[in-house]
Write a protein that holds these residues in place. Sequence first.
Motif, PDB file in Angstrom:
ATOM      1  N   LEU A  64     -50.529  13.291  41.638  1.00 18.00           N
ATOM      2  CA  LEU A  64     -50.026  12.216  40.787  1.00 18.00           C
ATOM      3  C   LEU A  64     -49.040  11.392  41.607  1.00 18.00           C
ATOM      4  O   LEU A  64     -48.070  11.925  42.157  1.00 18.00           O
ATOM      5  CB  LEU A  64     -49.336  12.795  39.554  1.00 18.00           C
ATOM      6  CG  LEU A  64     -48.744  11.783  38.568  1.00 18.00           C
ATOM      7  CD1 LEU A  64     -49.823  10.866  38.007  1.00 18.00           C
ATOM      8  CD2 LEU A  64     -48.015  12.504  37.433  1.00 18.00           C
ATOM      9  N   HIS A  65     -49.291  10.080  41.687  1.00 15.02           N
ATOM     10  CA  HIS A  65     -48.467   9.172  42.473  1.00 15.02           C
ATOM     11  C   HIS A  65     -47.849   8.110  41.564  1.00 15.02           C
ATOM     12  O   HIS A  65     -48.385   7.803  40.495  1.00 15.02           O
ATOM     13  CB  HIS A  65     -49.307   8.484  43.554  1.00 15.02           C
ATOM     14  CG  HIS A  65     -49.895   9.419  44.553  1.00 15.02           C
ATOM     15  ND1 HIS A  65     -49.407   9.558  45.841  1.00 15.02           N
ATOM     16  CD2 HIS A  65     -50.948  10.282  44.464  1.00 15.02           C
ATOM     17  CE1 HIS A  65     -50.126  10.453  46.498  1.00 15.02           C
ATOM     18  NE2 HIS A  65     -51.067  10.911  45.690  1.00 15.02           N
ATOM     19  N   ASP A  66     -46.768   7.516  42.020  1.00 12.88           N
ATOM     20  CA  ASP A  66     -46.145   6.405  41.305  1.00 12.88           C
ATOM     21  C   ASP A  66     -46.803   5.077  41.663  1.00 12.88           C
ATOM     22  O   ASP A  66     -46.858   4.153  40.832  1.00 12.88           O
ATOM     23  CB  ASP A  66     -44.652   6.330  41.621  1.00 12.88           C
ATOM     24  CG  ASP A  66     -43.888   7.546  41.103  1.00 12.88           C
ATOM     25  OD1 ASP A  66     -44.265   8.066  40.030  1.00 12.88           O
ATOM     26  OD2 ASP A  66     -42.936   7.980  41.776  1.00 12.88           O
ATOM     27  N   VAL A  67     -47.292   4.967  42.896  1.00 17.36           N
ATOM     28  CA  VAL A  67     -47.936   3.754  43.388  1.00 17.36           C
ATOM     29  C   VAL A  67     -49.193   4.166  44.152  1.00 17.36           C
ATOM     30  O   VAL A  67     -49.347   5.346  44.511  1.00 17.36           O
ATOM     31  CB  VAL A  67     -46.987   2.953  44.304  1.00 17.36           C
ATOM     32  CG1 VAL A  67     -45.780   2.460  43.519  1.00 17.36           C
ATOM     33  CG2 VAL A  67     -46.556   3.789  45.494  1.00 17.36           C
ATOM     34  N   PRO A 138     -50.373   5.155  37.854  1.00 22.63           N
ATOM     35  CA  PRO A 138     -50.459   4.237  36.719  1.00 22.63           C
ATOM     36  C   PRO A 138     -50.955   2.861  37.155  1.00 22.63           C
ATOM     37  O   PRO A 138     -50.486   2.299  38.150  1.00 22.63           O
ATOM     38  CB  PRO A 138     -49.008   4.153  36.221  1.00 22.63           C
ATOM     39  CG  PRO A 138     -48.355   5.391  36.760  1.00 22.63           C
ATOM     40  CD  PRO A 138     -49.014   5.659  38.075  1.00 22.63           C
ATOM     41  N   ALA A 139     -51.925   2.333  36.400  1.00 18.03           N
ATOM     42  CA  ALA A 139     -52.489   1.013  36.720  1.00 18.03           C
ATOM     43  C   ALA A 139     -53.356   0.555  35.561  1.00 18.03           C
ATOM     44  O   ALA A 139     -53.958   1.381  34.869  1.00 18.03           O
ATOM     45  CB  ALA A 139     -53.309   1.065  38.004  1.00 18.03           C
ATOM     46  N   PRO A 140     -53.449  -0.758  35.330  1.00 16.03           N
ATOM     47  CA  PRO A 140     -54.314  -1.262  34.260  1.00 16.03           C
ATOM     48  C   PRO A 140     -55.783  -1.045  34.605  1.00 16.03           C
ATOM     49  O   PRO A 140     -56.139  -0.923  35.783  1.00 16.03           O
ATOM     50  CB  PRO A 140     -53.966  -2.753  34.198  1.00 16.03           C
ATOM     51  CG  PRO A 140     -53.424  -3.072  35.555  1.00 16.03           C
ATOM     52  CD  PRO A 140     -52.713  -1.838  36.010  1.00 16.03           C
ATOM     53  N   PRO A 141     -56.647  -1.004  33.600  1.00 13.40           N
ATOM     54  CA  PRO A 141     -58.075  -0.782  33.855  1.00 13.40           C
ATOM     55  C   PRO A 141     -58.696  -1.910  34.685  1.00 13.40           C
ATOM     56  O   PRO A 141     -58.332  -3.075  34.544  1.00 13.40           O
ATOM     57  CB  PRO A 141     -58.684  -0.748  32.450  1.00 13.40           C
ATOM     58  CG  PRO A 141     -57.554  -0.444  31.536  1.00 13.40           C
ATOM     59  CD  PRO A 141     -56.342  -1.070  32.157  1.00 13.40           C
ATOM     60  N   GLU A 142     -59.621  -1.540  35.544  1.00 14.22           N
ATOM     61  CA  GLU A 142     -60.421  -2.487  36.317  1.00 14.22           C
ATOM     62  C   GLU A 142     -61.722  -1.796  36.706  1.00 14.22           C
ATOM     63  O   GLU A 142     -61.840  -0.573  36.602  1.00 14.22           O
ATOM     64  CB  GLU A 142     -59.661  -2.973  37.547  1.00 14.22           C
ATOM     65  CG  GLU A 142     -59.244  -1.867  38.520  1.00 14.22           C
ATOM     66  CD  GLU A 142     -58.538  -2.428  39.741  1.00 14.22           C
ATOM     67  OE1 GLU A 142     -59.200  -3.129  40.539  1.00 14.22           O
ATOM     68  OE2 GLU A 142     -57.335  -2.181  39.891  1.00 14.22           O
ATOM     69  N   PRO A 143     -62.737  -2.557  37.143  1.00 14.48           N
ATOM     70  CA  PRO A 143     -64.023  -1.948  37.475  1.00 14.48           C
ATOM     71  C   PRO A 143     -63.908  -0.920  38.599  1.00 14.48           C
ATOM     72  O   PRO A 143     -63.008  -0.985  39.440  1.00 14.48           O
ATOM     73  CB  PRO A 143     -64.874  -3.149  37.905  1.00 14.48           C
ATOM     74  CG  PRO A 143     -64.242  -4.320  37.232  1.00 14.48           C
ATOM     75  CD  PRO A 143     -62.771  -4.027  37.225  1.00 14.48           C
TER      76      PRO A 143
END
Length: 227
Positions: A64-67, A138-143
């Motif tokens: 698990l990473h922050d970036v 953590p990141a918004p959804p993308e293809p």
Amino acid sequence: MRTLTSGAAWVHYGQIYVESGDESPGMAECFGGQVNGLCGGAVPGVLFLVTGLHTGEVDFAVELHDVPPPVGDAWEEVVEVSFRPSGPAALVAWAGEESWPLELAPVDYRVRYCATGMDEAREGDEPSRERYVLQFWPAPPEPDRVVKVTGEHAAYWHRFAREQPPPPTPEEKAEAERRAREERERAAAESRLRAEEREWGGRLPVARLRELRGAALDLAPLDRPLV
């Protein structure tokens, strides 16, 4: 960076999964509409992970990473998908024989699946360099996307994924369930009607007699024309 699990993980049929709900969809649905065939994330709350080894233990880590972490040069196959847990998440072996809990919050993640030595493991070469890491941040959804492809085993599964149709949308699933429910209700009503016809010994009488039942129903098997 935090390691959520690390060590030997059991795989069977070249598969291992991340599950976070009650759903256990099939392989084609998990990869439907994707360009990568190693990490299937098309069904919400599930990741379908392909390995080179058919059956046995592989070196597997979940981080698990922050970036977004850098892509290491040691990895031969690298793909990414988006994922959001629908409940408590776990890395799960075939048929749930083993599982390793993953402390993931109910947020949107980007997931990177990295592999090395897949072709060697598939061919049974010894000693095998096969190992895997699954990285979340953590990141918004993308293809989904293929970051790096080296071996033929990974290339084969990428081709497989691109042949699969996208899975049904929630609206399409709801409509299919509605139609199935209506069909079950229609079949149940028809079954009840057939049973009542047998009670009356043939064609149903007028509605008033059907409501009264009683003596008329008792008489029906003896003298249907009179009824």
